[in-house]
Scaffold this motif. Structure first.
Motif, PDB file in Angstrom:
ATOM      1  N   PHE A 148     -96.219  70.334  43.707  1.00  0.00           N
ATOM      2  CA  PHE A 148     -94.956  69.685  43.993  1.00  0.00           C
ATOM      3  C   PHE A 148     -93.776  70.632  43.790  1.00  0.00           C
ATOM      4  O   PHE A 148     -92.770  70.544  44.476  1.00  0.00           O
ATOM      5  N   LEU A 200     -91.118  71.400  46.665  1.00  0.00           N
ATOM      6  CA  LEU A 200     -89.709  71.158  46.335  1.00  0.00           C
ATOM      7  C   LEU A 200     -88.874  72.400  46.627  1.00  0.00           C
ATOM      8  O   LEU A 200     -87.807  72.343  47.229  1.00  0.00           O
ATOM      9  N   LEU A 220     -97.924  59.993  50.026  1.00  0.00           N
ATOM     10  CA  LEU A 220     -97.344  59.822  48.686  1.00  0.00           C
ATOM     11  C   LEU A 220     -96.337  60.935  48.383  1.00  0.00           C
ATOM     12  O   LEU A 220     -95.260  60.682  47.835  1.00  0.00           O
ATOM     13  N   SER A 266     -93.085  60.326  50.052  1.00  0.00           N
ATOM     14  CA  SER A 266     -92.249  59.321  49.393  1.00  0.00           C
ATOM     15  C   SER A 266     -91.534  59.936  48.192  1.00  0.00           C
ATOM     16  O   SER A 266     -90.376  59.634  47.929  1.00  0.00           O
ATOM     17  N   GLY A 267     -92.229  60.828  47.483  1.00  0.00           N
ATOM     18  CA  GLY A 267     -91.596  61.500  46.353  1.00  0.00           C
ATOM     19  C   GLY A 267     -90.437  62.372  46.798  1.00  0.00           C
ATOM     20  O   GLY A 267     -89.361  62.367  46.203  1.00  0.00           O
ATOM     21  N   LEU A 268     -90.666  63.121  47.891  1.00  0.00           N
ATOM     22  CA  LEU A 268     -89.603  63.981  48.407  1.00  0.00           C
ATOM     23  C   LEU A 268     -88.423  63.148  48.880  1.00  0.00           C
ATOM     24  O   LEU A 268     -87.260  63.508  48.663  1.00  0.00           O
ATOM     25  N   PHE A 275     -87.547  60.311  47.747  1.00  0.00           N
ATOM     26  CA  PHE A 275     -86.861  59.809  46.565  1.00  0.00           C
ATOM     27  C   PHE A 275     -85.855  60.832  46.061  1.00  0.00           C
ATOM     28  O   PHE A 275     -84.782  60.496  45.578  1.00  0.00           O
ATOM     29  N   LEU A 276     -86.186  62.104  46.189  1.00  0.00           N
ATOM     30  CA  LEU A 276     -85.276  63.158  45.741  1.00  0.00           C
ATOM     31  C   LEU A 276     -84.284  63.536  46.840  1.00  0.00           C
ATOM     32  O   LEU A 276     -83.504  64.467  46.685  1.00  0.00           O
ATOM     33  N   LEU A 327     -85.072  64.718  49.770  1.00  0.00           N
ATOM     34  CA  LEU A 327     -85.507  65.915  50.478  1.00  0.00           C
ATOM     35  C   LEU A 327     -86.543  65.610  51.551  1.00  0.00           C
ATOM     36  O   LEU A 327     -87.150  66.503  52.109  1.00  0.00           O
ATOM     37  N   THR A 355     -86.264  54.458  48.522  1.00  0.00           N
ATOM     38  CA  THR A 355     -85.185  55.110  47.812  1.00  0.00           C
ATOM     39  C   THR A 355     -83.866  54.371  48.037  1.00  0.00           C
ATOM     40  O   THR A 355     -83.087  54.162  47.110  1.00  0.00           O
TER      41      THR A 355
END
Lengths: 277, 325
Positions: free
Chosen positions: A124, A128, A209, A212-214, A216-217, A219, A233
């Motif tokens: 990650f 990132l 998944l 979705s994390g990116l 959320f940030l 990005l 988000t």
């Protein structure tokens, strides 16, 4: 042989459930333009933040956009990110795995050290890093997830090739002077297909998944294109007054990733001769 | 054992070189030089002083010389000063590392204590209701977006029920507390992050324990033990589990980067003062020295974790020691 695999999958209830989830999702993605009751990016300020009901099955968001329609279109985005990212990872991982396992020696140790080194970095973190320095866009998300998720697969394919390389049919092919490329594609690749299928299935869930994390940030996929991660988000800012904005996309991600994982595990059981003897 | 030890230690050298090469390459591939940050913000910086700045950072030298310098600084763990506040990056990490380690060690312990019994029992009662329920449970943990679950639980336990604090590691009045209230306060702050990170990380280890146990249960010596009529508990826990769990030591080492990596989103949502949030903030602010320091330290920690795992494994399993002579 395929028939036996199919039966094993059908008898494994969890894998079958996973397959059903993925089928529904694929249908939703393919048919979203026919099924969606509203334009996914069409705003209607007078109908903003409405709860789930007859007019809007899953409610509307802060700009009055229909959540159900957006989720249908979002399934396209999530699926394509999963499939393309995994496609890239499978290409790289398989190529490196086959080369490493077939040639052995220095090439093998060099490539496997490379795999070890890449695995030392938190994936990650790498993703990132690249996304933050490039423009965040759906294409960069696909490419970067693909470029960082091949090492595990390369290891699996290599291990498989190592056991096949010494078998008679490969040695016979070498003796009669079959070209290397032909050996790779005709003899090695088909025999490594089951670990590839399993990790590709698991990988699609993983990629969704990660997106979705990116998102959320901030990005990931950029608005107004609706991705589930990005809807989630957006929803978190309204979680007190409009729970449906984050609940449904969250459940969609959970169900989809779970579906891919259950199917992947089922495939692993079905394709692995050791477990079924 | 000595032979294996030396071999294993030698193997870390190319790994170290690889890690430094990758971090060095990343720094050079990403668009924008570190000096842009200082010069582009300032309209009065002339082309001439840009060159001077580049020289100051050694950016005018050939790459191998720059790499050598990077290597020398890497050896001293000197990653340069943060662009944001001018403090050494390694100091910033040293402040954040204990909190991250605390969180990771706690959740690893949780994972281990839950995954091993789940894995063993699922294997022994394969295809039972328990096995299926646990499969769904651990995969649900693996499939849920961690930040979403965190958000829902924060709202439930933090706001609706008011039972747990929702951010940071300490309360505001922490410095006035006695020892026991401090421990209690920190534990309360840790419950949600640890439980969520353990739940989302449960799948790997428990599935591994299950399949490893399934393999062992098929071995001849287990069948012999059954046919001798030994009590099932003894067979499972004494003969089978012991052998099935050995490889898990290696998996523990391998799960380190995932835990540190998971920290990026996790620590951000809980405003947790760990390395993950530091890394995320540094990436967003393009604070190169801190970004590279976080990446390098995370990789080094993983390398160390793998080394310890492999050595423990070799110590516990003689087959590894002798095969590698």
């Amino acid at each position: 042989m395929l028939k036996i695999y199919w039966q094993r999958i059908r008898h494994n209830k969890l894998a079958a459930a996973g397959l059903v989830i993925i089928t529904v999702l694929t249908l939703a993605a393919l048919l979203s333009s026919f099924v969606a009751p509203y334009d996914p990016v069409g705003q209607n300020i007078s109908a903003r933040l409405q709860g789930p009901g007859a007019a809007h099955y899953l409610g509307t968001d802060d700009l009055g956009r229909d959540v159900f329609s957006r989720m249908l279109y979002g399934s396209r985005i999530s699926l394509s990110i999963g499939i393309i990212a995994v496609g890239i990872a499978v290409l790289i991982g398989t190529a490196i795995g086959i080369i490493s396992g077939y040639f052995g020696g220095k090439i093998d140790s060099l490539l496997m050290r490379l795999v070890d080194i890449v695995l030392c970095f938190p994936t990650f973190f790498l993703i990132l890093l690249v996304i933050a320095f490039l423009e965040p866009s759906i294409y960069n998300v696909m490419i970067v997830i693909g470029l960082t998720s091949w090492p595990g697969l390369a290891r699996l394919v290599r291990a498989q090739v190592l056991t096949i390389r010494t078998r008679e049919f490969v040695q016979a092919a070498e003796l009669i002077g079959t070209s290397r490329l032909k050996i790779f594609f005709i003899h090695l690749l088909p025999n490594t297909i089951s670990p590839i299928i399993v990790s590709a299935t698991l990988g699609v869930g993983d990629a969704i998944l990660t997106e979705s994390g990116l998102s959320f940030l901030g990005l990931g996929v950029q608005p107004p294109m609706p991705s589930w991660g990005q809807m989630l988000t957006l929803g978190k800012d309204y979680i007190h007054m409009a729970w449906w904005l984050s609940l449904f996309p969250g459940l969609a991600i959970l169900a989809t990733v779970l579906g891919f994982n259950l199917l992947g595990e089922g495939l692993r059981d079905a394709l692995d001769p050791r477990i079924n003897d | 054992m000595a032979n294996y030890l030396i071999k294993r230690l030698l193997y870390t050298i190319p790994m170290l070189i690889g890690i430094t090469l990758i971090t060095f390459a990343i720094m050079h591939i990403v668009p924008g030089k570190p000096t842009d940050f200082m010069s582009d913000m300032n309209a009065r910086v002339s082309a001439d002083s840009k060159i001077k700045l580049a020289r100051l950072y050694g950016l005018d030298k050939p790459w191998y010389e720059q790499y050598w310098n990077w290597l020398k600084r890497f050896g001293k763990l000197d990653f340069g000063n943060s662009f944001k506040d001018g403090r050494p990056s390694i100091k910033k990490i040293a402040e954040r590392l204990p909190a991250s380690l605390l969180l990771n060690i706690l959740s690893l312990t949780f994972i281990f204590c839950a995954a091993v019994p789940i894995g063993i029992y699922s294997a022994v009662r394969r295809n039972s209701l328990f096995d299926k329920a646990m499969t769904v449970f651990v995969f649900a943990g693996f499939s849920v977006p961690a930040f979403w679950l965190a958000l829902l639980l924060m709202i439930l336990f933090g706001l609706k029920l008011g039972l747990l604090p929702i951010s940071g590691l300490h309360s505001l009045d922490y410095s006035d507390m006695g020892f026991f209230s401090r421990v209690l306060d920190t534990s309360k702050h840790l419950i949600l992050p640890v439980v969520i990170s353990a739940f989302t990380g449960l799948a790997g280890l428990s599935r591994y324990a299950r399949s490893s146990m399934l393999d062992v249960l098929k071995q001849d010596y287990i069948k012999t033990a059954y046919s001798l009529g030994l009590p099932e508990n003894k067979i499972i826990f004494y003969y089978a589990a012991k052998n099935a769990l050995l490889p898990i030591i290696t998996i523990l080492g391998l799960s380190l980067p995932a835990l540190i990596g998971g920290g990026f989103i996790f620590e951000t949502i809980f405003a947790y003062p760990g390395m993950g949030r530091l890394g995320y903030e540094a990436v967003m602010a393009r604070d190169y020295p801190v970004v590279m320091a976080v990446g390098s330290i995370a990789a080094l920690l993983t390398l160390l974790g793998n080394l310890i795992a492999d050595l423990t494994y070799a110590w516990a399993d003689p087959r590894i020691r002798y095969r590698n002579r």
